[in-house]
Design a protein around this motif. Sequence first.
Motif, mmCIF file in Angstrom:
data_model
loop_
_atom_site.group_PDB
_atom_site.id
_atom_site.type_symbol
_atom_site.label_atom_id
_atom_site.label_comp_id
_atom_site.label_asym_id
_atom_site.label_seq_id
_atom_site.Cartn_x
_atom_site.Cartn_y
_atom_site.Cartn_z
ATOM 1 N N ALA A 33 0.811 -1.220 0.000
ATOM 2 C CA ALA A 33 0.000 0.000 0.000
ATOM 3 C C ALA A 33 0.845 1.271 0.000
ATOM 4 O O ALA A 33 0.907 2.007 0.992
ATOM 5 C CB ALA A 33 -0.971 -0.012 1.177
ATOM 6 N N GLY A 62 6.078 4.711 12.978
ATOM 7 C CA GLY A 62 5.037 4.137 12.129
ATOM 8 C C GLY A 62 3.906 3.578 12.966
ATOM 9 O O GLY A 62 4.022 3.427 14.190
ATOM 10 N N VAL A 63 2.810 3.281 12.287
ATOM 11 C CA VAL A 63 1.623 2.806 13.006
ATOM 12 C C VAL A 63 1.811 1.364 13.496
ATOM 13 O O VAL A 63 1.416 1.022 14.610
ATOM 14 C CB VAL A 63 0.367 2.964 12.120
ATOM 15 N N VAL A 64 2.437 0.519 12.685
ATOM 16 C CA VAL A 64 2.634 -0.872 13.119
ATOM 17 C C VAL A 64 3.564 -0.904 14.338
ATOM 18 O O VAL A 64 3.331 -1.645 15.298
ATOM 19 C CB VAL A 64 3.169 -1.746 11.961
ATOM 20 N N TYR A 121 -5.600 -6.399 7.488
ATOM 21 C CA TYR A 121 -4.192 -6.074 7.246
ATOM 22 C C TYR A 121 -3.297 -7.066 8.010
ATOM 23 O O TYR A 121 -3.332 -7.116 9.255
ATOM 24 C CB TYR A 121 -3.976 -4.647 7.745
ATOM 25 N N CYS A 165 -9.390 -1.745 12.508
ATOM 26 C CA CYS A 165 -8.893 -1.155 11.269
ATOM 27 C C CYS A 165 -10.026 -0.315 10.683
ATOM 28 O O CYS A 165 -11.052 -0.858 10.270
ATOM 29 C CB CYS A 165 -8.489 -2.262 10.302
ATOM 30 N N ASN A 209 -8.920 -2.154 5.870
ATOM 31 C CA ASN A 209 -8.069 -2.763 4.842
ATOM 32 C C ASN A 209 -8.082 -4.262 5.097
ATOM 33 O O ASN A 209 -7.701 -4.671 6.198
ATOM 34 C CB ASN A 209 -6.646 -2.179 4.993
ATOM 35 N N ASP A 241 -6.629 1.831 14.294
ATOM 36 C CA ASP A 241 -5.704 2.167 13.217
ATOM 37 C C ASP A 241 -6.501 2.885 12.130
ATOM 38 O O ASP A 241 -7.250 2.261 11.382
ATOM 39 C CB ASP A 241 -5.075 0.870 12.698
ATOM 40 N N ILE A 281 -5.206 4.810 9.653
ATOM 41 C CA ILE A 281 -4.226 5.287 8.667
ATOM 42 C C ILE A 281 -4.864 5.568 7.296
ATOM 43 O O ILE A 281 -4.380 6.401 6.545
ATOM 44 C CB ILE A 281 -3.056 4.279 8.567
ATOM 45 N N HIS A 282 -5.989 4.888 6.993
ATOM 46 C CA HIS A 282 -6.639 5.095 5.687
ATOM 47 C C HIS A 282 -7.767 6.125 5.731
ATOM 48 O O HIS A 282 -8.540 6.245 4.782
ATOM 49 C CB HIS A 282 -7.197 3.766 5.166
ATOM 50 N N SER A 293 1.357 9.032 6.062
ATOM 51 C CA SER A 293 2.096 8.176 5.120
ATOM 52 C C SER A 293 1.223 7.614 4.014
ATOM 53 O O SER A 293 1.662 7.516 2.869
ATOM 54 C CB SER A 293 2.810 7.051 5.868
ATOM 55 N N LYS A 294 -0.015 7.223 4.334
ATOM 56 C CA LYS A 294 -0.888 6.734 3.256
ATOM 57 C C LYS A 294 -1.414 7.924 2.453
ATOM 58 O O LYS A 294 -1.338 7.937 1.242
ATOM 59 C CB LYS A 294 -2.074 5.950 3.813
HETATM 60 C C1 LIG Z 1 -4.195 -0.615 8.099
HETATM 61 C C2 LIG Z 1 -2.737 -0.278 7.991
HETATM 62 N N1 LIG Z 1 -2.044 0.054 9.096
HETATM 63 C C3 LIG Z 1 -0.737 0.373 9.049
HETATM 64 C C4 LIG Z 1 -0.052 0.347 7.852
HETATM 65 C C5 LIG Z 1 1.402 0.644 7.836
HETATM 66 O O1 LIG Z 1 1.675 1.743 8.592
HETATM 67 P P1 LIG Z 1 3.168 2.142 9.002
HETATM 68 O O2 LIG Z 1 3.991 2.085 7.758
HETATM 69 O O3 LIG Z 1 2.998 3.496 9.559
HETATM 70 O O4 LIG Z 1 3.598 1.135 10.026
HETATM 71 C C6 LIG Z 1 -0.733 0.011 6.679
HETATM 72 C C7 LIG Z 1 -0.012 -0.045 5.400
HETATM 73 O O5 LIG Z 1 -0.463 -0.609 4.447
HETATM 74 C C8 LIG Z 1 -2.106 -0.307 6.747
HETATM 75 O O6 LIG Z 1 -2.798 -0.628 5.666
#
Ligand SMILES: Cc1ncc(COP(=O)(O)O)c(C=O)c1O
Length: 392
Positions: free
Chosen positions: A38, A96-98, A122, A170, A174, A202, A204-205, A236-237
Amino acid sequence: MGKYNFDEQIDRRNTGSIKWDFGIQMKGRDDLLPLWVADMDFKLPEEVIEDIEKRARHGIFGYTDLGESYYGPLKDWYKKRHDMDIQSEWITVVPGVVYAIACGIRAFTKPGDAVIIQQPVYYPFERIIKQNNREVVANQLLYKDGHYEIDFEDFEKKILENNVKMFILCSPHNPVGRVWTKEELTRLADICVKHDVAVFADEIHSDFVYKGHKHTSYITLGDKYMKKFVLGTSASKTFNLAGIQTGNIIIPDEETRDDFKKENEANGFGQPNVLGMIATCSAYRHGEQWLEELLDYLEGNLNYVRDFLSEKLPKVKLVEPEGTYLIWLDFSEVVDDHKQLEKIIVDKAKLWLDPGIIFGRQSALFERINIACPRATLKQAMDQLYEALTVL
Ligand SMILES: Cc1ncc(COP(=O)(O)O)c(C=O)c1O
């Protein structure tokens, strides 16, 4: 005609791109058209590139904290786009989110505890829970008439049966593309509060929502849901900044925030990446028109895929997305085995997609396609898929 040209095909090969340069390492070949991970094949708005350049030209990259000049544009963006009232001290900048999900898991659960997720989802969610020696509990989304819904009874039952301590949401989802409604989110939140389940949302989208839908941030549900609540966000997205490794974690409750920060510090993480912060706040400051035009372009890509499938490949079903630039295709009328499906996608269509099996066992006959690419790339991908399926 808009200001930005998303039709421009920019060569990303030989840039160390995970999407474009790792075919040999990850798939054993380099002849596949990649529409998997993504990130997007689009360039940032010029103002953001200039801000990064300007900062880079200064030439000194010592430890940096941008304070309000960083938080300001972020808060303005979230207020304007999602009606979120955020205070600067609620924000923790992370790589990052992960990464933040991993911190959250360690902050709010113990080894052996159960963490619930809603598959298909995800895939790093499952991985990161397991890598932290916690148990994965799956609340399968219900797939009915080409649409996904939450099984609330199962969600609560699984929480009780497994003594679940944490939920990773999520939102938007995703890969199934649902933009959860306020009612759905409130029902989940009520169950979590009732059983003292920590929540990591999360989002992020959140900036990718198609016309007719609206993202509701979990943070807007109300104060009573904010205990043990962590919100994961990132530019980031939205602005294609994944490689700059900067996310913003928002935690309104002070005690919850302290618990999260302790884990973040225990990892040895201190100051964030200066160019990551520059790019993030610059994008929030200058990127709105770019995003608006991008959303129109993505809607065009989505329409293209929908029309193509219904005209030429009616057995491949599009799960109509409400958000995200990731679309979810159901191949269950075409194949009955995921290995056969992967063979068609890779060997015949010469495409690199994300196979459904990695998002959960029950989605083995699905594929996820990333449509954040110039239309010509998408057309080429659909033509290759058509050829592969018609010469079966
Ligand atoms: C739902 C979701 N969370 C987190 C991420 C990645 O986030 P990061 O790169 O900030 O860890 C993605 C990337 O595809 C995602 O789809």
